[in-house]
Design a protein around this motif. Structure first.
Motif, short mmCIF file in Angstrom:
data_model
loop_
_atom_site.label_atom_id
_atom_site.label_comp_id
_atom_site.label_asym_id
_atom_site.label_seq_id
_atom_site.Cartn_x
_atom_site.Cartn_y
_atom_site.Cartn_z
N ILE A 1 56.42 -4.78 63.48
CA ILE A 1 55.81 -6.03 63.92
C ILE A 1 56.45 -6.42 65.25
CG2 ILE A 1 55.33 -8.43 63.31
CD1 ILE A 1 55.80 -7.70 60.40
N PRO A 2 55.73 -6.25 66.36
CA PRO A 2 56.33 -6.53 67.68
C PRO A 2 56.84 -7.96 67.82
CG PRO A 2 54.28 -5.30 67.91
CD PRO A 2 54.38 -5.70 66.47
N ALA A 3 56.11 -8.93 67.24
CA ALA A 3 56.53 -10.33 67.37
C ALA A 3 57.89 -10.56 66.73
CB ALA A 3 55.49 -11.25 66.74
N LEU A 4 58.13 -9.92 65.58
CA LEU A 4 59.42 -10.08 64.90
C LEU A 4 60.53 -9.41 65.70
CD1 LEU A 4 61.06 -11.00 62.47
CD2 LEU A 4 60.40 -8.89 61.29
N THR A 5 60.23 -8.23 66.25
CA THR A 5 61.23 -7.52 67.05
C THR A 5 61.62 -8.34 68.27
OG1 THR A 5 60.34 -5.38 66.32
CG2 THR A 5 61.74 -5.38 68.28
N TRP A 6 60.63 -8.88 68.96
CA TRP A 6 60.91 -9.69 70.15
C TRP A 6 61.68 -10.96 69.79
CZ3 TRP A 6 60.95 -8.28 74.97
CH2 TRP A 6 60.14 -7.23 75.41
N THR A 7 61.32 -11.57 68.65
CA THR A 7 62.01 -12.80 68.24
C THR A 7 63.48 -12.53 67.94
OG1 THR A 7 59.97 -13.71 67.30
CG2 THR A 7 62.05 -14.67 66.56
N LEU A 8 63.75 -11.48 67.17
CA LEU A 8 65.14 -11.16 66.86
C LEU A 8 65.91 -10.74 68.11
CD1 LEU A 8 64.74 -9.18 63.50
CD2 LEU A 8 65.41 -11.57 63.83
N THR A 9 65.24 -10.04 69.00
CA THR A 9 65.90 -9.67 70.27
C THR A 9 66.27 -10.90 71.06
OG1 THR A 9 64.63 -7.60 70.36
CG2 THR A 9 65.66 -8.34 72.39
N ALA A 10 65.36 -11.86 71.14
CA ALA A 10 65.64 -13.10 71.87
C ALA A 10 66.80 -13.86 71.25
CB ALA A 10 64.38 -13.97 71.92
N VAL A 11 66.84 -13.91 69.91
CA VAL A 11 67.93 -14.62 69.23
C VAL A 11 69.26 -13.93 69.51
CG1 VAL A 11 68.88 -15.19 66.96
CG2 VAL A 11 66.46 -15.58 67.42
N MET B 1 78.67 -7.30 70.20
CA MET B 1 77.98 -6.99 68.96
C MET B 1 76.50 -7.38 69.04
SD MET B 1 78.38 -8.51 65.10
CE MET B 1 77.19 -9.78 65.54
N ASN B 2 76.22 -8.56 69.59
CA ASN B 2 74.83 -9.00 69.74
C ASN B 2 74.04 -8.05 70.63
OD1 ASN B 2 75.70 -11.18 68.25
ND2 ASN B 2 74.78 -12.71 69.56
N ALA B 3 74.67 -7.59 71.71
CA ALA B 3 73.99 -6.66 72.61
C ALA B 3 73.69 -5.34 71.92
CB ALA B 3 74.84 -6.43 73.86
N LEU B 4 74.64 -4.83 71.13
CA LEU B 4 74.43 -3.58 70.42
C LEU B 4 73.34 -3.72 69.36
CD1 LEU B 4 78.10 -2.28 69.97
CD2 LEU B 4 76.39 -1.57 71.65
N ALA C 1 70.05 -3.70 71.17
CA ALA C 1 69.73 -2.33 71.61
C ALA C 1 69.25 -1.48 70.44
CB ALA C 1 70.96 -1.70 72.26
N MET C 2 69.81 -1.70 69.25
CA MET C 2 69.40 -0.94 68.08
C MET C 2 67.97 -1.24 67.69
SD MET C 2 71.10 -0.76 64.29
CE MET C 2 70.39 -2.37 63.91
N LEU C 3 67.54 -2.48 67.90
CA LEU C 3 66.16 -2.84 67.58
C LEU C 3 65.16 -2.00 68.37
CD1 LEU C 3 66.37 -6.75 67.45
CD2 LEU C 3 65.93 -5.22 65.54
N TRP C 4 65.54 -1.59 69.57
CA TRP C 4 64.66 -0.82 70.44
C TRP C 4 65.07 0.64 70.53
CZ3 TRP C 4 60.35 -3.27 71.90
CH2 TRP C 4 60.34 -4.67 71.84
N ASN C 5 66.01 1.06 69.69
CA ASN C 5 66.45 2.45 69.65
C ASN C 5 66.95 2.91 71.02
OD1 ASN C 5 66.96 4.90 68.34
ND2 ASN C 5 64.99 5.74 68.95
N LEU C 6 67.75 2.06 71.67
CA LEU C 6 68.26 2.37 73.00
C LEU C 6 69.62 3.07 72.89
CD1 LEU C 6 67.47 -0.98 74.86
CD2 LEU C 6 66.10 1.12 74.82
N ALA C 7 69.88 3.94 73.83
CA ALA C 7 71.17 4.65 73.95
C ALA C 7 71.61 5.29 72.64
CB ALA C 7 72.24 3.70 74.47
N PRO C 8 70.76 6.12 72.01
CA PRO C 8 71.19 6.76 70.75
C PRO C 8 72.34 7.73 70.94
CG PRO C 8 69.12 7.70 71.52
CD PRO C 8 69.40 6.53 72.40
N MET D 1 75.31 -0.76 59.84
CA MET D 1 73.88 -0.75 60.12
C MET D 1 73.53 0.34 61.13
SD MET D 1 71.42 -3.80 61.59
CE MET D 1 71.93 -4.95 60.32
N ILE D 2 74.34 0.45 62.19
CA ILE D 2 74.09 1.48 63.19
C ILE D 2 74.22 2.86 62.57
CG2 ILE D 2 74.97 2.51 65.32
CD1 ILE D 2 75.66 -0.26 66.30
N ALA D 3 75.23 3.04 61.71
CA ALA D 3 75.41 4.33 61.05
C ALA D 3 74.23 4.66 60.14
CB ALA D 3 76.72 4.33 60.25
N MET D 4 73.72 3.66 59.42
CA MET D 4 72.57 3.88 58.54
C MET D 4 71.32 4.19 59.33
SD MET D 4 73.36 0.83 55.77
CE MET D 4 71.86 1.06 54.84
#
Length: 233
Positions: free
Chosen positions: A4-14, A44-47, A50-57, A110-113
């Protein structure tokens, strides 16, 4: 992570808003420990964002290591003797640092999972399984290649996937409940603090700082609960 893009964007903004607030607090603080703590929260918030968008795996191990070190740092503060003059003073302060240690450890988990997601066995033609979240194959390219290289071992793969799913769901459920309870607790403290400060006429700056902190903690706990809830399925 979410379909759900709206949820992803909302959590990213938070997460980014919370990280920005912690960076601002770190910049204006005159105490070294406060600067370190706020910087770690911002990281931690930045990481998490980033995990929400699968960045820097490719930096997954470094991310887990940093968060584990941050958790250890907060544990040291929570158990430190009073004469060391660290941030965690008194029972309330030690509980606060213990909670932050758990938050850092949960973020690392969470990142490990997410690095080892639960997937169904790949079809024989090597195509991606239906229902797999977008970007999941990017997270585990070697595992995907390994599954497509041996299409005939579907029964062991199914058993392995089922065991991995159970192994992921159990801690995810526990942490979802934990952070949901933490969010409710911080929300209760926020509402209680507002009633107390309105009746006692405390200083405006102290009142605003405490309410902002409780609101930020409630939002952060809610975000963590939602992110772990998506991993229980």
């Amino acid at each position: 992570m979410f379909n759900i893009p709206a949820l992803t964007w909302t959590l990213t903004a938070v997460l980014l808003a919370g990280g920005s607030y912690h960076l601002w607090q770190a910049a204006r603080s005159h105490h070294l420990t406060d600067r370190v703590n706020n910087t770690l929260h911002a990281l931690m918030n930045a990481l998490m964002a980033a995990m929400l968008w699968n960045l820097a795996p490719s930096t997954t191990l470094a991310q887990i290591g940093l968060l584990a070190a941050a958790a250890l740092w907060f544990i040291i503060q929570a158990v430190a003797r009073p004469e060391f003059k660290l941030l965690c003073a008194g029972t309330q302060g030690r509980l606060k640092c213990a909670y932050h240690a758990l938050t850092m450890a949960a973020a690392a988990l969470m990142i490990a999972m997410m690095t080892h997601p639960t997937t169904s066995p790949a079809p024989a033609n090597g195509s991606q399984a239906d229902g797999m979240p977008d970007g999941m194959s990017m997270t585990m390219p070697h595992s995907h290649h390994a599954m497509t290289a041996a299409p005939h071992n579907t029964a062991p793969d199914t058993a392995t996937a089922a065991a991995a799913a159970y192994g992921h769901a159990a801690p995810a459920i526990l942490l979802t409940v934990f952070f949901a309870a933490a969010a409710a607790t911080f929300l209760t403290l926020l509402l209680r603090r507002r009633a107390m400060t309105n009746s006692a006429h405390h200083q405006a700056a102290t009142k605003h700082s405490t309410r902002t902190e409780h609101a930020l903690e409630a939002l952060g706990a809610t975000t963590m609960a939602l992110m772990f809830a998506t991993m229980t399925a």
